[in-house]
Design a protein around this motif. Structure first.
Motif, PDB file in Angstrom:
ATOM      1  N   CYS A  36      50.406 -11.152  46.198  1.00 26.73           N
ATOM      2  CA  CYS A  36      50.704 -11.068  44.450  1.00 26.73           C
ATOM      3  C   CYS A  36      51.292 -12.239  43.801  1.00 26.73           C
ATOM      4  N   ALA A  37      52.341 -12.897  44.622  1.00 28.22           N
ATOM      5  CA  ALA A  37      52.848 -13.899  44.024  1.00 28.22           C
ATOM      6  C   ALA A  37      51.572 -15.178  43.731  1.00 28.22           C
ATOM      7  N   ARG A  38      50.735 -15.282  45.053  1.00 29.88           N
ATOM      8  CA  ARG A  38      49.981 -16.467  44.735  1.00 29.88           C
ATOM      9  C   ARG A  38      48.698 -16.003  43.922  1.00 29.88           C
ATOM     10  N   HIS A  39      48.223 -14.820  43.957  1.00 26.33           N
ATOM     11  CA  HIS A  39      46.968 -14.568  43.493  1.00 26.33           C
ATOM     12  C   HIS A  39      47.088 -13.757  41.867  1.00 26.33           C
ATOM     13  N   LEU A  40      48.011 -13.062  41.669  1.00 24.71           N
ATOM     14  CA  LEU A  40      48.260 -12.353  40.499  1.00 24.71           C
ATOM     15  C   LEU A  40      49.140 -12.950  39.362  1.00 24.71           C
ATOM     16  N   ASP A  41      50.415 -13.274  39.915  1.00 21.81           N
ATOM     17  CA  ASP A  41      51.245 -13.997  39.199  1.00 21.81           C
ATOM     18  C   ASP A  41      50.996 -15.167  38.207  1.00 21.81           C
ATOM     19  N   PRO A  42      50.208 -16.149  38.941  1.00 19.91           N
ATOM     20  CA  PRO A  42      49.617 -17.146  38.149  1.00 19.91           C
ATOM     21  C   PRO A  42      48.702 -16.586  37.046  1.00 19.91           C
ATOM     22  N   SER A  43      47.753 -15.901  37.378  1.00 22.46           N
ATOM     23  CA  SER A  43      46.615 -15.325  36.453  1.00 22.46           C
ATOM     24  C   SER A  43      47.406 -14.491  35.283  1.00 22.46           C
ATOM     25  N   ALA A  44      48.324 -13.864  35.432  1.00 23.35           N
ATOM     26  CA  ALA A  44      49.111 -12.990  34.479  1.00 23.35           C
ATOM     27  C   ALA A  44      49.959 -14.041  33.630  1.00 23.35           C
ATOM     28  N   GLY A  45      50.544 -15.116  34.191  1.00 26.77           N
ATOM     29  CA  GLY A  45      51.320 -15.985  33.575  1.00 26.77           C
ATOM     30  C   GLY A  45      50.236 -16.696  32.346  1.00 26.77           C
ATOM     31  N   ASP A  46      49.087 -16.922  32.808  1.00 29.54           N
ATOM     32  CA  ASP A  46      48.053 -17.839  32.002  1.00 29.54           C
ATOM     33  C   ASP A  46      47.509 -16.885  30.777  1.00 29.54           C
ATOM     34  N   THR A  47      47.526 -15.525  31.356  1.00 29.08           N
ATOM     35  CA  THR A  47      46.774 -14.604  30.238  1.00 29.08           C
ATOM     36  C   THR A  47      48.270 -14.347  29.145  1.00 29.08           C
ATOM     37  N   ALA A  48      49.400 -14.324  29.695  1.00 27.25           N
ATOM     38  CA  ALA A  48      50.420 -14.133  28.701  1.00 27.25           C
ATOM     39  C   ALA A  48      50.430 -15.414  27.835  1.00 27.25           C
ATOM     40  N   PRO A  84      52.965  -5.120  24.363  1.00 29.46           N
ATOM     41  CA  PRO A  84      52.412  -5.859  25.283  1.00 29.46           C
ATOM     42  C   PRO A  84      50.660  -5.714  25.309  1.00 29.46           C
ATOM     43  N   ALA A  85      50.198  -6.781  25.458  1.00 28.18           N
ATOM     44  CA  ALA A  85      48.649  -6.929  25.457  1.00 28.18           C
ATOM     45  C   ALA A  85      48.131  -5.888  26.869  1.00 28.18           C
ATOM     46  N   ALA A  86      47.144  -5.388  26.529  1.00 28.83           N
ATOM     47  CA  ALA A  86      46.334  -4.750  27.759  1.00 28.83           C
ATOM     48  C   ALA A  86      46.128  -5.828  28.868  1.00 28.83           C
ATOM     49  N   THR A  87      46.046  -5.207  30.279  1.00 30.63           N
ATOM     50  CA  THR A  87      46.063  -6.086  31.458  1.00 30.63           C
ATOM     51  C   THR A  87      44.422  -6.421  31.404  1.00 30.63           C
ATOM     52  N   PRO A  88      44.205  -7.533  31.708  1.00 30.60           N
ATOM     53  CA  PRO A  88      42.827  -8.130  31.925  1.00 30.60           C
ATOM     54  C   PRO A  88      42.185  -7.342  33.263  1.00 30.60           C
ATOM     55  N   PRO A  89      40.733  -7.050  32.969  1.00 28.01           N
ATOM     56  CA  PRO A  89      40.129  -6.268  34.352  1.00 28.01           C
ATOM     57  C   PRO A  89      40.146  -6.969  35.473  1.00 28.01           C
ATOM     58  N   ALA A 113      41.968  -7.459  41.339  1.00 29.96           N
ATOM     59  CA  ALA A 113      42.407  -7.994  42.399  1.00 29.96           C
ATOM     60  C   ALA A 113      43.680  -7.228  42.725  1.00 29.96           C
ATOM     61  N   ALA A 114      44.481  -6.597  41.811  1.00 27.22           N
ATOM     62  CA  ALA A 114      45.468  -5.634  42.215  1.00 27.22           C
ATOM     63  C   ALA A 114      45.059  -4.265  43.102  1.00 27.22           C
ATOM     64  N   VAL A 115      43.901  -3.845  42.847  1.00 24.62           N
ATOM     65  CA  VAL A 115      43.312  -2.606  43.701  1.00 24.62           C
ATOM     66  C   VAL A 115      42.848  -3.193  44.916  1.00 24.62           C
ATOM     67  N   ARG A 116      42.355  -4.641  45.077  1.00 23.96           N
ATOM     68  CA  ARG A 116      41.991  -4.949  46.414  1.00 23.96           C
ATOM     69  C   ARG A 116      43.038  -5.253  47.227  1.00 23.96           C
ATOM     70  N   LEU A 117      44.145  -5.720  46.716  1.00 31.54           N
ATOM     71  CA  LEU A 117      45.382  -6.016  47.541  1.00 31.54           C
ATOM     72  C   LEU A 117      45.770  -4.777  47.884  1.00 31.54           C
ATOM     73  N   ARG A 118      46.054  -3.800  47.230  1.00 35.67           N
ATOM     74  CA  ARG A 118      46.700  -2.286  47.375  1.00 35.67           C
ATOM     75  C   ARG A 118      45.859  -1.701  48.479  1.00 35.67           C
ATOM     76  N   THR A 119      44.530  -1.738  48.183  1.00 40.64           N
ATOM     77  CA  THR A 119      43.500  -1.212  49.204  1.00 40.64           C
ATOM     78  C   THR A 119      43.794  -1.838  50.239  1.00 40.64           C
ATOM     79  N   ARG A 120      43.882  -2.994  50.717  1.00 34.13           N
ATOM     80  CA  ARG A 120      44.193  -3.801  51.945  1.00 34.13           C
ATOM     81  C   ARG A 120      45.493  -3.382  52.710  1.00 34.13           C
ATOM     82  N   LEU A 121      46.447  -3.335  51.846  1.00 36.18           N
ATOM     83  CA  LEU A 121      47.996  -2.773  52.281  1.00 36.18           C
ATOM     84  C   LEU A 121      47.774  -1.312  52.977  1.00 36.18           C
ATOM     85  N   THR A 122      47.066  -0.682  51.985  1.00 36.81           N
ATOM     86  CA  THR A 122      47.257   0.867  52.532  1.00 36.81           C
ATOM     87  C   THR A 122      46.410   1.077  53.781  1.00 36.81           C
TER      88      THR A 122
END
Length: 110
Positions: free
Chosen positions: A92-104, A19-24, A29-38
């Motif tokens: 995650c579904a709103r912000h990360l999944d569409p971007s991940a799908g576009d990257t894929a 698999p390709a490396a995850t874009p920065p 965005a994932a770190v920001r979401l996890r920080t808020r959740l924490t």
């Protein structure tokens, strides 16, 4: 008696494409979401701990019927945990999944 190799197939190296490396921007965005959740969950836990330390014997005070203040605080904390997990899933579904799908999709076009 020989043992088949099938149970150990998971330990063999993968032969398919890597698999390709995850874009920065997705990682950030994932770190920001996890920080808020924490922060929300630590704040809720800290609030329950602080109130239990301040009120102490008052936690046994009945609030409604058999429900005590301590039970209400724990229920509120559990509600916070569940609602923050649902919020994280939707974010995650709103912000990360569409971007991940576009990257894929971009990776497949190459």
């Amino acid at each position: 008696m020989l043992v088949p190799d099938e149970p150990f197939a998971a330990f063999e190296p993968a032969t398919g494409p890597r698999p390709a490396a995850t874009p920065p921007h997705l990682l950030a965005a994932a770190v920001r979401l996890r920080t808020r959740l924490t922060a929300v969950n630590v704040g809720a836990a800290g609030g329950v701990i602080a109130l239990s330390w301040i009120v102490q014997d008052g936690l046994a005070t009945r609030v409604a019927g058999p429900l005590t203040l301590g039970m209400a605080l724990i229920a509120l904390y559990v509600l916070t945990l569940v609602s923050s997990a649902i919020w994280f899933d939707r974010a995650c579904a709103r912000h990360l999944d569409p971007s991940a799908g576009d990257t894929a999709a971009e990776g497949e076009e190459r």
